[in-house]
Design a protein around this motif. Sequence first.
Motif, PDB file in Angstrom:
ATOM      1  N   VAL A 144     -11.768  46.954  33.064  1.00 53.32           N
ATOM      2  CA  VAL A 144     -12.157  47.660  31.843  1.00 53.32           C
ATOM      3  C   VAL A 144     -11.176  48.794  31.564  1.00 53.32           C
ATOM      4  O   VAL A 144     -10.655  48.942  30.452  1.00 53.32           O
ATOM      5  CB  VAL A 144     -13.589  48.216  31.959  1.00 53.32           C
ATOM      6  N   LEU A 145     -10.912  49.599  32.591  1.00 56.07           N
ATOM      7  CA  LEU A 145      -9.981  50.715  32.423  1.00 56.07           C
ATOM      8  C   LEU A 145      -8.563  50.222  32.184  1.00 56.07           C
ATOM      9  O   LEU A 145      -7.792  50.847  31.445  1.00 56.07           O
ATOM     10  CB  LEU A 145     -10.034  51.623  33.654  1.00 56.07           C
ATOM     11  N   LEU A 203      -1.478  59.807  33.265  1.00 54.10           N
ATOM     12  CA  LEU A 203      -2.764  60.498  33.290  1.00 54.10           C
ATOM     13  C   LEU A 203      -3.922  59.506  33.380  1.00 54.10           C
ATOM     14  O   LEU A 203      -4.888  59.714  34.124  1.00 54.10           O
ATOM     15  CB  LEU A 203      -2.913  61.369  32.042  1.00 54.10           C
ATOM     16  N   LEU A 204      -3.810  58.412  32.621  1.00 56.46           N
ATOM     17  CA  LEU A 204      -4.862  57.390  32.666  1.00 56.46           C
ATOM     18  C   LEU A 204      -4.904  56.685  34.018  1.00 56.46           C
ATOM     19  O   LEU A 204      -5.982  56.336  34.506  1.00 56.46           O
ATOM     20  CB  LEU A 204      -4.645  56.369  31.551  1.00 56.46           C
ATOM     21  N   ALA A 205      -3.731  56.480  34.628  1.00 58.47           N
ATOM     22  CA  ALA A 205      -3.695  55.870  35.960  1.00 58.47           C
ATOM     23  C   ALA A 205      -4.390  56.766  36.981  1.00 58.47           C
ATOM     24  O   ALA A 205      -5.138  56.282  37.847  1.00 58.47           O
ATOM     25  CB  ALA A 205      -2.252  55.616  36.371  1.00 58.47           C
ATOM     26  N   ALA A 206      -4.166  58.076  36.876  1.00 64.04           N
ATOM     27  CA  ALA A 206      -4.832  59.015  37.781  1.00 64.04           C
ATOM     28  C   ALA A 206      -6.342  59.017  37.540  1.00 64.04           C
ATOM     29  O   ALA A 206      -7.138  59.036  38.493  1.00 64.04           O
ATOM     30  CB  ALA A 206      -4.258  60.415  37.578  1.00 64.04           C
ATOM     31  N   ALA A 207      -6.733  58.980  36.265  1.00 60.42           N
ATOM     32  CA  ALA A 207      -8.160  58.934  35.945  1.00 60.42           C
ATOM     33  C   ALA A 207      -8.796  57.647  36.452  1.00 60.42           C
ATOM     34  O   ALA A 207      -9.924  57.654  36.974  1.00 60.42           O
ATOM     35  CB  ALA A 207      -8.355  59.054  34.436  1.00 60.42           C
ATOM     36  N   GLN A 208      -8.077  56.533  36.320  1.00 62.66           N
ATOM     37  CA  GLN A 208      -8.587  55.253  36.802  1.00 62.66           C
ATOM     38  C   GLN A 208      -8.799  55.286  38.307  1.00 62.66           C
ATOM     39  O   GLN A 208      -9.813  54.813  38.814  1.00 62.66           O
ATOM     40  CB  GLN A 208      -7.619  54.132  36.429  1.00 62.66           C
ATOM     41  N   VAL A 212     -12.664  54.749  39.692  1.00 62.50           N
ATOM     42  CA  VAL A 212     -13.011  53.486  40.362  1.00 62.50           C
ATOM     43  C   VAL A 212     -13.345  53.761  41.826  1.00 62.50           C
ATOM     44  O   VAL A 212     -12.540  54.361  42.541  1.00 62.50           O
ATOM     45  CB  VAL A 212     -11.850  52.480  40.264  1.00 62.50           C
ATOM     46  N   PRO A 213     -14.518  53.343  42.295  1.00 62.89           N
ATOM     47  CA  PRO A 213     -14.879  53.542  43.701  1.00 62.89           C
ATOM     48  C   PRO A 213     -13.855  52.907  44.635  1.00 62.89           C
ATOM     49  O   PRO A 213     -13.275  51.856  44.332  1.00 62.89           O
ATOM     50  CB  PRO A 213     -16.244  52.845  43.818  1.00 62.89           C
TER      51      PRO A 213
END
Length: 234
Positions: A144-145, A203-208, A212-213
Amino acid sequence: MIGDVFTWFTTAANWQGTDGILARLAQHVGYVALALVIALVIAIPIGLFVGHTGRGGVVLVGVGNAIRALPTLGLVTFLFLLFTESTTATIIGLVVLAIPPVLAGTYAGLQAAEHDVVDAAQGIGMTGWQRLWQVEVPIALPLVLGGIRNAVLQLIATAAVAAYVGLGGLGRFLLDGLAILDYTEVVAGAILTALLAIVIDLLLAAAQRALVPKGVRLAAQAASGRAVAAGGAA
């Protein structure tokens, strides 16, 4: 050319005012953010429904592929002629561009959930709603991410079309530079767009990674490794 571009970036006047880099950057990010939010509101519920129930999967894939084939600039131009309003035309065009990757990521993520795990959740008495949010969505989160990241990168690259219907954004540097044959400004605009895409993706990679557990990440990596090994063996 490199020296000219460096001079362009180090000229204070290019950073100031309503036509400066900071203002154009803010406009560009604004178009991307608004289009992304609208696309998420539309695509994620549809992807969750189709992925969870299995209904309409063929239609969803077909519609998604058809939307991907639409030329964004042509669509924005058509919408501008239809609505005679630049912002509406641009945002609708960008939303249409962003929906397919988000939709595909959400649908594929739920479809990738192990059936044994979902069956086990059903076996212990979980309702369909509980299975969706407590089992399927956490497992689907990487895909999803990933779909959202894909959509954001496409939006950043394509939001330049806003300049063609009279709006701002980084596309103004490309369009205005071409209009006066100032290729230094064109190159600078392209560099700014590429840098914005790189920074936002990091930034999105870090947030992902944060969202994600760890267990889900490890399971996804293991599944990817098995797929690669199977491909090599074949």
